[in-house]
Write an enzyme that holds these catalytic residues in place. Structure first.
Site, PDB file in Angstrom:
ATOM      1  CB  CYS A 191      47.773  69.327  44.386  1.00  0.00           C
ATOM      2  SG  CYS A 191      46.835  68.016  44.823  1.00  0.00           S
TER       3      CYS A 191
ATOM      4  CG  HIS B  84      50.535  67.670  42.001  1.00  0.00           C
ATOM      5  ND1 HIS B  84      50.267  67.004  43.767  1.00  0.00           N
ATOM      6  CD2 HIS B  84      49.723  66.977  41.891  1.00  0.00           C
ATOM      7  CE1 HIS B  84      49.720  66.332  44.084  1.00  0.00           C
ATOM      8  NE2 HIS B  84      49.141  66.955  42.956  1.00  0.00           N
TER       9      HIS B  84
ATOM     10  CG  ASN C 223      47.468  63.447  44.170  1.00  0.00           C
ATOM     11  OD1 ASN C 223      48.523  64.442  44.490  1.00  0.00           O
ATOM     12  ND2 ASN C 223      46.703  64.637  42.715  1.00  0.00           N
TER      13      ASN C 223
HETATM   14  O1  UT7 Z   1      45.916  66.064  42.506  1.00  0.00           O
HETATM   15  C1  UT7 Z   1      45.159  66.917  42.068  1.00  0.00           C
HETATM   16  C2  UT7 Z   1      45.315  67.127  40.668  1.00  0.00           C
HETATM   17  N1  UT7 Z   1      45.103  65.752  39.619  1.00  0.00           N
HETATM   18  C3  UT7 Z   1      45.326  65.822  38.144  1.00  0.00           C
HETATM   19  O2  UT7 Z   1      46.068  65.555  37.725  1.00  0.00           O
HETATM   20  C4  UT7 Z   1      45.035  64.526  38.197  1.00  0.00           C
HETATM   21  C5  UT7 Z   1      44.536  64.752  36.099  1.00  0.00           C
HETATM   22  N2  UT7 Z   1      43.792  63.225  36.169  1.00  0.00           N
HETATM   23  C6  UT7 Z   1      44.386  61.865  35.166  1.00  0.00           C
HETATM   24  O3  UT7 Z   1      45.554  62.017  35.838  1.00  0.00           O
HETATM   25  C7  UT7 Z   1      43.848  60.966  34.788  1.00  0.00           C
HETATM   26  O4  UT7 Z   1      43.154  62.044  33.185  1.00  0.00           O
HETATM   27  C8  UT7 Z   1      43.268  59.977  35.045  1.00  0.00           C
HETATM   28  C9  UT7 Z   1      44.464  59.266  35.350  1.00  0.00           C
HETATM   29  C10 UT7 Z   1      42.101  60.368  35.881  1.00  0.00           C
HETATM   30  C11 UT7 Z   1      41.912  58.830  33.967  1.00  0.00           C
HETATM   31  O5  UT7 Z   1      43.064  58.956  33.433  1.00  0.00           O
HETATM   32  P1  UT7 Z   1      42.378  58.880  31.099  1.00  0.00           P
HETATM   33  O6  UT7 Z   1      43.485  58.451  30.605  1.00  0.00           O
HETATM   34  O7  UT7 Z   1      42.153  60.528  31.056  1.00  0.00           O
HETATM   35  O8  UT7 Z   1      41.030  58.225  30.716  1.00  0.00           O
HETATM   36  P2  UT7 Z   1      39.737  58.916  31.412  1.00  0.00           P
HETATM   37  O9  UT7 Z   1      39.311  59.203  32.412  1.00  0.00           O
HETATM   38  O10 UT7 Z   1      39.727  58.865  29.695  1.00  0.00           O
HETATM   39  O11 UT7 Z   1      38.425  57.631  31.373  1.00  0.00           O
HETATM   40  C12 UT7 Z   1      39.638  56.525  30.800  1.00  0.00           C
HETATM   41  C13 UT7 Z   1      38.529  54.788  30.583  1.00  0.00           C
HETATM   42  C14 UT7 Z   1      37.084  55.115  30.814  1.00  0.00           C
HETATM   43  O12 UT7 Z   1      36.463  54.451  30.303  1.00  0.00           O
HETATM   44  P3  UT7 Z   1      35.383  54.951  28.934  1.00  0.00           P
HETATM   45  O13 UT7 Z   1      34.694  55.478  28.819  1.00  0.00           O
HETATM   46  O14 UT7 Z   1      36.381  55.057  28.300  1.00  0.00           O
HETATM   47  O15 UT7 Z   1      34.745  53.380  28.465  1.00  0.00           O
HETATM   48  C15 UT7 Z   1      36.391  55.042  32.468  1.00  0.00           C
HETATM   49  O16 UT7 Z   1      34.917  55.127  32.897  1.00  0.00           O
HETATM   50  O17 UT7 Z   1      39.109  54.196  31.825  1.00  0.00           O
HETATM   51  C16 UT7 Z   1      37.461  54.187  32.914  1.00  0.00           C
HETATM   52  N3  UT7 Z   1      38.031  54.219  33.993  1.00  0.00           N
HETATM   53  C17 UT7 Z   1      38.568  53.514  34.803  1.00  0.00           C
HETATM   54  N4  UT7 Z   1      38.853  52.079  34.029  1.00  0.00           N
HETATM   55  C18 UT7 Z   1      39.254  51.018  35.041  1.00  0.00           C
HETATM   56  C19 UT7 Z   1      38.210  55.015  34.532  1.00  0.00           C
HETATM   57  N5  UT7 Z   1      38.550  55.472  35.933  1.00  0.00           N
HETATM   58  C20 UT7 Z   1      38.735  53.385  35.944  1.00  0.00           C
HETATM   59  C21 UT7 Z   1      39.795  52.656  37.335  1.00  0.00           C
HETATM   60  N6  UT7 Z   1      39.578  51.148  36.182  1.00  0.00           N
HETATM   61  N7  UT7 Z   1      40.250  53.293  38.256  1.00  0.00           N
END
Ligand code: UT7
Length: 329
Positions: free
Chosen positions: A114, A254, A284
């Site tokens: 990215c 970004h 993204n």
């Molecule tokens: O371009 C490269 C740079 N990339 C980035 O900057 C991405 C950085 N990371 C992020 O933007 C965030 O961490 C995410 C958007 C990827 C995830 O958000 P989060 O608030 O960190 O969520 P999490 O990964 O901690 O997941 C929370 C919950 C999980 O469920 P449990 O384990 O708490 O029951 C996931 O399984 O949300 C669940 N989850 C979803 N639920 C519905 C993960 N993806 C999804 C989804 N829909 N698409």
């Protein structure tokens, strides 16, 4: 005499097909509410078979060349930032050079995930400053739809396809890049990668069914590093440009996650109204996210001659890059 590299043209191209959060929610276990509240993304563009990397990159470049008001022959170097080339070999930059009818100009790809566009900006600027080149086409294009696991809700909802381009030309006045800070932390490679498909773990007929041939990411970890490194490198880039944060007229970060952008802006102590955000419509787009946002910001009249714009990005590697640009041609 000192040389500078002004951005004299800008362009973008995204696939025709719009995929909404609701459409994804019909295919995997997710919801519009989750995607919007956790990321700010509402929809993304996904490429069809005839819209591969060089097609979008060439279209974005044509727009940038037209806005620059130059003939393609004036370009003496083509740089493409991408992690998703047309083919594993050779570089896609040469395809773009040929498509645009830029005779014999040098062409190569930059792979910095990215951060690729801001890395490319630093390279192009250095080439022009040294006097080695006069007019450079820098294009960033990524089609993550081809490397995503469409059954993995942790990643497939976050990305979209697209391309953005700029033309840089030598000037004697202090325009264009005033500072650039690049960084990398390869020890975190495993937090965002495609495990299989290179020389280390090759793809074969026996293992091609495995999920590790797709992009994977530890989102929560990446989130923390992204904020930290974009904030630190932005502060350094502002300082190296000889400016105070309040002299930054527009930030183009970004476009990965609205929550990352909100925390970043607070750390930089710059008001949110000075940030350009368009991830709601594109998700993204990896290396293309900063130049697509830059192009839309210019077209919406948000950048004026003499303005200082801060570009900041973070991606796989890890890599990050921040730069301050003085706008004007
Ligand atoms: O371009 C490269 C740079 N990339 C980035 O900057 C991405 C950085 N990371 C992020 O933007 C965030 O961490 C995410 C958007 C990827 C995830 O958000 P989060 O608030 O960190 O969520 P999490 O990964 O901690 O997941 C929370 C919950 C999980 O469920 P449990 O384990 O708490 O029951 C996931 O399984 O949300 C669940 N989850 C979803 N639920 C519905 C993960 N993806 C999804 C989804 N829909 N698409």
């Amino acid at each position: 005499m000192e040389h500078y590299a002004a951005i004299i043209g800008w362009g973008m191209s995204v696939p025709r097909r719009v995929v909404t959060n609701d459409e994804l929610a019909r295919q995997i276990d997710t919801s519009n509410e989750w995607i919007r509240s956790r990321t700010g993304i509402g929809e993304r563009r996904i490429a069809s078979a005839d819209e591969y990397t060089s097609v979008l990159a060439t279209a974005a470049s044509q727009q940038a060349i037209e806005r620059a008001g130059i003939a393609p022959e004036a370009i003496d170097l083509v740089i493409l930032a991408t992690s998703t080339p047309d083919r594993p070999f050779p570089a896609t930059a040469s395809v773009i050079q040929a498509q645009l009818g830029i005779p014999r100009a040098g062409a190569f790809d930059v792979v910095a995930a990215c951060s690729g566009f801001v890395y490319g900006l630093h390279i192009a600027n250095s080439m022009i400053q040294s006097g080695a080149h006069q007019t450079i086409l820098l294009v960033a294009a990524d089609l993550f739809s081809h490397i995503l696991n469409w059954h993995d809700r942790n990643t497939c909802v976050l990305f979209g396809d697209g391309a953005g381009a700029v033309v840089l030309q030598q000037r004697d006045q202090p325009l264009g890049l005033l500072s650039a800070v690049l960084g990398s932390a390869g020890e975190y490679e495993s937090l965002m990668l495609i495990e299989r498909g290179g020389t280390r773990q090759p793809l074969s007929a026996e293992n091609s069914h495995l999920q590790d041939r797709y992009f994977s990411m530890h989102g929560r970890e990446v989130f923390k590093h992204a904020i930290r490194e974009m904030a630190l490198s932005s502060q350094q880039a502002i300082e190296e440009a000889g400016l105070q944060p309040d002299a930054i007229n527009l930030i183009i970060p970004h476009q990965a996650n609205l929550r990352i952008i909100e925390v970043l802006i607070k750390r930089l102590e710059i008001p949110f109204k000075r940030v350009f955000v368009n991830l709601e419509r594109y998700g993204n787009t990896s290396a293309a996210s900063v130049p697509i946002a830059l192009c839309e910001a210019v077209e919406q009249g948000q950048l004026h001659d003499g303005d200082h714009v801060l570009l900041t990005s973070f991606g796989g590697g890890f890599t990050w890059a921040s730069a301050v640009v003085r706008w004007g041609r």
